[in-house]
Design a protein around this motif. Structure first.
Motif, PDB file in Angstrom:
ATOM      1  N   GLU A 184      -6.693  -1.735  -3.110  1.00 55.33           N
ATOM      2  CA  GLU A 184      -6.701  -3.036  -2.296  1.00 55.33           C
ATOM      3  C   GLU A 184      -6.422  -4.101  -3.476  1.00 55.33           C
ATOM      4  OE1 GLU A 184      -6.476  -3.614   0.639  1.00 55.33           O
ATOM      5  OE2 GLU A 184      -7.501  -1.935   1.456  1.00 55.33           O
ATOM      6  N   HIS A 190       0.930  -1.222   0.000  1.00 55.48           N
ATOM      7  CA  HIS A 190       0.086  -0.034   0.039  1.00 55.48           C
ATOM      8  C   HIS A 190       0.855   1.143  -0.058  1.00 55.48           C
ATOM      9  CE1 HIS A 190      -4.195  -1.510   0.204  1.00 55.48           C
ATOM     10  NE2 HIS A 190      -4.066  -2.087   0.992  1.00 55.48           N
ATOM     11  N   TYR A 207     -10.514  -6.821  -3.126  1.00 49.49           N
ATOM     12  CA  TYR A 207      -9.394  -7.373  -2.747  1.00 49.49           C
ATOM     13  C   TYR A 207      -9.103  -8.759  -3.882  1.00 49.49           C
ATOM     14  CZ  TYR A 207      -8.953  -5.342   1.912  1.00 49.49           C
ATOM     15  OH  TYR A 207      -8.609  -4.194   3.029  1.00 49.49           O
TER      16      TYR A 207
END
Ligand SMILES: [Zn+2]
Lengths: 290, 614
Positions: free
Chosen positions: B364, B345, B427
């Motif tokens: 994500e 991230h 995700y």
């Protein structure tokens, strides 16, 4: 007679009544086969004609297992509805209670095994054993009740603790505690069944309470014998696991299957050994009234 | 004198370009925060003063400004957040851990008081300005705030002596595309903010160890049992810090980046696992995308029972492990997975900073894709236990398959059906979309896409269409057909071999007529390969555009058909069922029986346990 002698006597009796072992083993196998059958079918239809099926024969590929369990979930839940599983469980428990009567009855009378004598003894003790089963369930429920209370108390006491290992070991101790008390109840009700048969008792609550008294007045010998048999069981489990992981080739299913069934026989044998050796001990301590 | 001043002038002239080059900011600095904050550990309070400069970088005059007051999500059970997540409310109630932000004063710096102009709706503050803020104009707001630190909330708060401060200060919302992106804090939502500079001074008891976004500038002992630390961060879009007297500190380095690990004393034996994971991630990104542009990354190992684990903030990430898992199942990459994910991230959120509220897949999904690549390259399977192996991508697939088609990936975070669908899409499915894309285009092309996306959008706020445009540009073809189906659509991806047959020709002995029928069971159309195998070892490879629902291939050969498989290399990770991808002429009894034997034994064991109660 010492623990060792009771163990030896029990072992002799279990071997002498090998037919009892066979009946209980076969019953377990048949019920398990019935339970496996729908899965076998679904599995066959899903991977039977696929390269996934070919690969699974040598390696349990998680990719395929994931796909199988997720995509076949509707048919799996339809084939194994909860009421069916509960029903099978209850019937299995009842029939094993029935067989326990046959086994303990024969061990007591030392009569020659015939199907007739086995089922006669089974029927004769069934209602009493069933009542003992229900009483034991009350004790088991109490154990789990205490467990959840303890969990709540320890949980709030440890909530502010940063000591992760301590919290972990407390949990392990709690699980060990549950395990110990479950085994203890199991042992006490073994003696309750033995008492019911040997002394031809009819009042089961009293018999159960007396068995507690019996175990408490001979803690060394009763627990010593119980754990001796339990250790034999643990050794057999360790042997089974080691051979399956390190010796048996995963690809030869027949060998795996045979080895699994040998272990299953061993488990029934251990269960009968509990009955027979504990009966031998009981008879040494309490003079028989025949 | 003249000579001297000439030389000085020359020196200054020479210096200007150098200093300009050095000072060239990495981002357009829209905000500049100067915050001084005092932590009161007895009252569990934060007392803060903030001066925030905000540049109107849009083309519109702004009559009002919006700020986030995130901790108001935990003020009481009437908050929007708690309404959507009653479980958190019950925990806060049980622990009496409610927390909030109170605005004590709010004014334009050296200007009028705006307290009367505030409209606070839970986690969103709106202030009407005396006159609109014109484009390219900067406003400086001076805000005094008091925070009650929550306990048992989400992502922020305290437990025992551990304090974690994320989303703790009144934070400017983003004005983008003619609107304020100022949404209520929702349990699925993460964050979105403009890049800028932070100068934060925190005063707290001397014995506390502090980890923070930015770089340390100064530390002074106030000689009253407290100390004041000053941190300065540039080109970051959030500022998070943590304090705990019991943090262990481990340091390491990868090239120009300093690594600081703040760990729990009971996890001392896992320090190297954390450090190894961060270094592996730094190295992978260094070669794959670009060197890490910040001088420091702080990794925080959260406390037992805490709520701060597994989160990303600029220059600071939180990991998560447990004392026992390391001993019980050492084959689980527990600290590694989360450390590498959160580090990912730093690129896909920290630097390429998309709007996490509305297009969460961009951070994500891309981060999960990066995590899978790094974990598999560094460690192989993510779980090794009992002879079984579970790869990270298979775990993602499991999450995706549980709810594969309730929402499109492109959905605002708070509009997902539930948390499972949110995580399954943004995700898991998003990571599989990228893995599939990589397989379709080749790794080299995919790497160029990721590098171009990074270079073009670093320190900005890209959108989904920007990512797709990069894909189209790098590949030189229009890939919208793919994204329309898998990002914006909810169609299933499922290819199957419907049937096989192979019959000996009645007229010619030894010659077989074989037929393979391929079927597209899902709505999504992706061109696929088909591999057909014969019993003499011969193989035929076919390509099918998948546009029709099915297609038949026929062969006349001196060999009998053995098997056929669509997408034999399993390139399309989005395919919801890999089992039906292939079909064999023979029944695979060994595989079936092996699994059935396992289940049989499992049932036998369950029954034995049951019997011991009788
Ligand atoms: Zn993430």
């Amino acid at each position: 007679m010492s623990m060792w002698k009771s163990f030896g006597k029990g072992n002799c009796q279990t071997r002498r009544y090998w037919q009892v072992l066979l009946i209980i083993f076969l019953f377990n196998l048949v019920v398990a086969l019935l339970l496996t059958f729908p899965f076998w079918n679904i599995l066959g239809e899903s991977v039977g004609y696929s390269l996934a099926g070919k690969e699974i024969a040598s390696e349990l590929n998680m990719k395929y297992l994931t796909d199988f369990f997720i995509n076949e979930q509707p048919s799996l839940t339809a084939s194994y509805p909860m009421p069916l599983l509960l029903g099978v469980g209850i019937i299995y428990l009842l029939l094993n209670t029935f067989f326990a009567g046959g086994a303990i009855g024969l061990f007591h009378r030392e009569e020659r095994f015939t199907l007739e004598s086995f089922f006669r003894e089974s029927g004769r003790w069934f209602w009493r054993f069933l009542r003992l089963l229900l009483i034991s369930l009350v004790f088991i429920a109490v154990i789990f009740l205490i467990n959840s209370l303890w969990k709540g108390i320890a949980g709030s006491a440890l909530e502010e603790s940063a000591h992760e290992p301590l919290i972990f070991w407390m949990k392990i101790i709690r699980y060990a505690g549950i395990g110990f008390f479950l085994l203890f109840i199991n042992m006490v009700f073994d003696y309750a069944k033995i008492t019911a048969v040997v002394s031809d008792e009819r009042r089961m609550i009293r018999t159960a309470l007396r068995s507690f008294g019996f175990v408490f007045s001979h803690p060394g010998r009763t627990m010593g014998l119980y754990y001796m048999v339990a250790i034999v069981g643990a050794i057999l489990l360790a042997l089974y696991l080691s051979v399956s992981y390190w010796v048996l080739p995963a690809t030869i299913i027949v060998l795996t299957l045979i080895w699994q069934q040998l272990y299953s026989v061993a488990r029934v044998w251990v269960r009968l050994l509990f009955f027979s050796s504990q009966m031998a001990l009981y008879k040494t301590i309490v003079p028989a009234k025949r | 004198m003249f000579k001297k001043s000439c030389a000085l002038m020359l020196f200054i002239l020479l210096l200007i370009p150098v200093s300009l080059a050095v000072a060239q900011p990495l981002s357009q600095r829209v905000v500049y925060y100067q915050i001084s904050v005092r932590l009161d550990t007895d009252q569990k309070m934060l007392y803060g003063n903030e001066v925030v400069s905000f540049l109107n970088s849009s083309e519109n005059p702004l009559p009002e400004l919006y700020l986030h007051l995130y901790w108001n999500a935990f003020r009481n059970d009437k908050s929007y957040y708690i309404q959507k997540s009653p479980g958190v409310g019950r925990r806060l109630k049980r622990l009496d851990g409610w927390g909030w932000v109170d605005i004590k004063s709010f004014r334009i710096l050296d200007g009028p008081d705006l307290m009367e102009q505030l409209e606070i709706d839970n986690t969103v503050l709106k202030v009407t300005l005396p006159e609109p803020l014109q484009p390219q104009q900067t406003i400086k707001l001076s805000i005094e705030f008091e925070n009650k630190i929550p306990k048992g909330a989400v992502r922020a708060g305290y437990i025992r002596d551990n304090y974690f401060f994320s989303q703790w200060f009144p934070k400017m919302a983003v004005y983008l595309d003619g609107e304020w992106k100022a949404f209520q804090y929702h349990p699925h939502c993460e964050f979105f903010a403009d890049f800028g500079v932070y100068d934060v001074e925190m005063t707290l008891p001397v014995d506390f160890v502090v980890g923070s976004s930015g770089m340390p500038v100064e530390e002074r002992d106030n000689r009253d049992g407290t100390k004041t630390l000053h941190f300065h961060g540039e080109d970051i879009h959030d500022f998070t810090w943590t304090a705990d007297p019991d943090y262990g500190i481990a340091r390491d380095r990868y090239q120009d980046t300093e690594i600081i690990l703040l760990y729990q004393p009971h996890h001392a034996d896992q320090v190297n696992r954390h450090l190894h994971a961060v270094k592996a991630a730094l190295e992978y990104f260094h070669h794959w995308i670009a060197p890490f542009p910040f001088p420091r990354i702080t990794v925080v190992d959260p406390p037992y029972g805490g709520v701060s684990g597994g989160m990303e903030y600029p220059m600071l990430i939180t990991a998560g492990t447990s004392w026992a898992i390391d001993k019980l199942i050492p084959g689980v990459l527990m600290p590694e997975l989360v450390t590498i994910h959160e580090f990912g991230h730093e690129y896909w959120y920290g630097i390429v900073a998309n709007n996490e509220f509305e297009e969460a897949w961009l951070d994500e999904g891309i981060t999960s894709y990066s995590e899978i690549k790094i974990i598999e390259a560094t460690y192989g399977p993510a779980l090794k236990w009992n002879g079984m192996k579970m790869f990270d991508r298979v775990a993602s697939r499991l999450s995706y398959l549980t709810t594969p088609r309730r929402d499109p990936i492109y959905t605002k975070s708070w509009e997902f059906y539930d948390g499972t669908s949110y995580s399954g899409m943004v995700y898991a499915k998003a990571a599989l979309v990228l893995l599939t894309l990589e397989n379709l285009l080749g790794e080299e092309t995919m790497n160029r896409i990721m590098r171009t996306y990074y270079e073009r959008y670093k320190f900005t706020h890209p959108k989904t269409e920007d990512f797709i445009a990069v894909v189209n540009e790098v590949t030189g073809r229009d890939m919208s057909w793919y994204f329309d189906q898998v990002i914006y659509g909810t169609g299933a991806v499922d290819y199957a071999i419907a049937s096989l047959s192979s019959k000996e020709d009645e007229e010619e002995e030894g010659v077989y007529l074989s037929k393979v029928r391929v079927e597209r069971l899902g709505e999504v159309v992706i061109p696929v390969q088909i591999l057909v195998s014969f019993d003499n070892g011969e193989q035929e490879r076919e390509l099918w555009d998948g546009k029709k629902r099915w297609k038949e291939f026929t062969y006349r050969k001196n060999a009998r058909l053995l098997s056929a498989e669509v997408d034999p290399q399993h390139k399309i990770w989005l395919d919801k069922d890999f089992i039906n991808n292939s079909r064999t002429m023979e029944y695979q009894s060994r595989g079936v029986n092996r699994l059935a034997a396992k289940l049989l034994f499992w049932w036998q064991s369950v029954l034995h346990v049951l019997a011991s109660f009788s």
